[in-house]
Write a protein that holds these residues in place. Structure first.
Motif, short mmCIF file in Angstrom:
data_model
loop_
_atom_site.label_atom_id
_atom_site.label_comp_id
_atom_site.label_asym_id
_atom_site.label_seq_id
_atom_site.Cartn_x
_atom_site.Cartn_y
_atom_site.Cartn_z
N PRO A 79 3.32 -18.25 -1.55
CA PRO A 79 3.37 -17.58 -2.86
C PRO A 79 2.08 -16.82 -3.19
N SER A 80 0.93 -17.36 -2.78
CA SER A 80 -0.33 -16.68 -3.09
C SER A 80 -0.47 -15.37 -2.31
N ALA A 81 0.11 -15.28 -1.11
CA ALA A 81 0.10 -14.03 -0.35
C ALA A 81 0.97 -12.99 -1.06
N VAL A 82 2.12 -13.40 -1.53
CA VAL A 82 3.02 -12.48 -2.24
C VAL A 82 2.34 -11.97 -3.50
N ALA A 83 1.67 -12.85 -4.24
CA ALA A 83 0.96 -12.43 -5.46
C ALA A 83 -0.15 -11.44 -5.13
N LEU A 84 -0.90 -11.70 -4.07
CA LEU A 84 -1.97 -10.81 -3.62
C LEU A 84 -1.42 -9.43 -3.29
N CYS A 85 -0.32 -9.39 -2.55
CA CYS A 85 0.28 -8.11 -2.16
C CYS A 85 0.84 -7.36 -3.37
N ARG A 86 1.47 -8.07 -4.27
CA ARG A 86 2.02 -7.40 -5.46
C ARG A 86 0.92 -6.74 -6.28
N ALA A 87 -0.25 -7.34 -6.32
CA ALA A 87 -1.36 -6.78 -7.09
C ALA A 87 -1.85 -5.46 -6.49
N ALA A 88 -1.63 -5.25 -5.19
CA ALA A 88 -2.10 -4.04 -4.51
C ALA A 88 -0.95 -3.17 -4.03
N ALA A 89 0.26 -3.41 -4.54
CA ALA A 89 1.46 -2.74 -4.02
C ALA A 89 1.47 -1.25 -4.33
N PRO A 90 1.66 -0.42 -3.30
CA PRO A 90 1.85 1.01 -3.56
C PRO A 90 3.28 1.27 -4.03
N GLU A 91 3.52 2.45 -4.54
CA GLU A 91 4.87 2.81 -4.99
C GLU A 91 5.83 2.73 -3.82
N GLY A 92 6.99 2.11 -4.05
CA GLY A 92 7.99 1.99 -3.00
C GLY A 92 7.89 0.70 -2.21
N ALA A 93 6.89 -0.12 -2.52
CA ALA A 93 6.72 -1.40 -1.81
C ALA A 93 7.18 -2.55 -2.70
N GLU A 94 7.84 -3.51 -2.07
CA GLU A 94 8.30 -4.71 -2.76
C GLU A 94 7.88 -5.91 -1.93
N TYR A 95 7.57 -7.00 -2.60
CA TYR A 95 7.17 -8.23 -1.91
C TYR A 95 7.98 -9.39 -2.45
N ARG A 96 8.40 -10.26 -1.53
CA ARG A 96 9.19 -11.44 -1.90
C ARG A 96 8.71 -12.66 -1.15
N GLU A 97 8.89 -13.79 -1.79
CA GLU A 97 8.65 -15.06 -1.09
C GLU A 97 9.92 -15.39 -0.31
N GLY A 98 9.75 -15.82 0.94
CA GLY A 98 10.91 -16.17 1.75
C GLY A 98 10.50 -16.68 3.12
N ASP A 99 11.48 -17.20 3.83
CA ASP A 99 11.27 -17.78 5.15
C ASP A 99 11.74 -16.79 6.21
#
Length: 196
Positions: A79-99
């Protein structure tokens, strides 16, 4: 691999402390991977990118920047990786928690799984991840993973969160391999669908 290692909690704690994905996601190694991936994409219609085990997202964002107009989905179990990525997400990028080992992952034209397989807990998860990767890509999959030289270098002295397992591809998928110039213990595998 240490039997006490739990991949989800280990990586979640690492990113929560401000850690990164490591040497493979920065500097010359990351730049080389991005260059090779974009070269493999040349002449192909890449509209969707799926990044499994996206970690800090640095390499995925660089690949996305080299493929204008492509949408990007990064999946990580921490979850902390997803939060980190969302904070720096460019337009058109999406991040999700998953296996990334789960069947039924979203399909994408380009699939990335970079420096992830050697962090998975056990052979069964490794095999499940390879199967999921090979099922989810439409045009190309790019996997960066250790090769047998890592055993020559470290013997049985691997860190608790790492293990070497050979990459075995299922029928219907073919791969070309290029060892990284830095470090040569890693290989970039570019997978395509075998023609029948």
């Amino acid at each position: 691999m240490d039997s006490s290692y739990d991949e989800r909690s280990w990586w979640d704690a690492r990113y929560a402390r401000g850690g990164t994905s490591g040497a493979g996601s920065a500097g010359p190694e990351a730049a080389w991977k991005v260059e090779q991936i974009l070269r493999a994409c040349a002449g192909r219609k890449i509209r969707t990118i799926l990044d499994l085990g996206c970690g800090d997202g640095a390499v995925g964002r660089a690949v996305m920047a080299g493929l204008p107009g492509a949408s990007y989905l990064g999946i990580d179990q921490a979850p902390s990786a997803v939060a980190l990525c969302r904070a720096a997400a460019p337009e058109g990028a999406e991040y999700r928690e998953g296996d990334l080992c789960a069947p039924g992952l979203p399909r994408a034209d380009l699939l990335l799984c970079l420096d992830v397989l050697f962090h998975l807990q056990g052979q069964a998860r490794h095999d499940a991840a390879v199967a999921a990767i090979c099922d989810a890509f439409r045009s190309l999959a790019c996997i960066a993973a250790w090769n047998e030289r890592i055993v020559e270098r470290y013997g049985d002295r691997f860190a608790a969160h790492t293990a070497y397992r050979p990459l075995v591809l299922p029928a219907g998928v073919r791969g070309s391999s290029t060892d990284l110039p830095m470090p040569p213990e890693k290989t970039l595998h570019v997978l395509t669908r075998a023609r029948s």
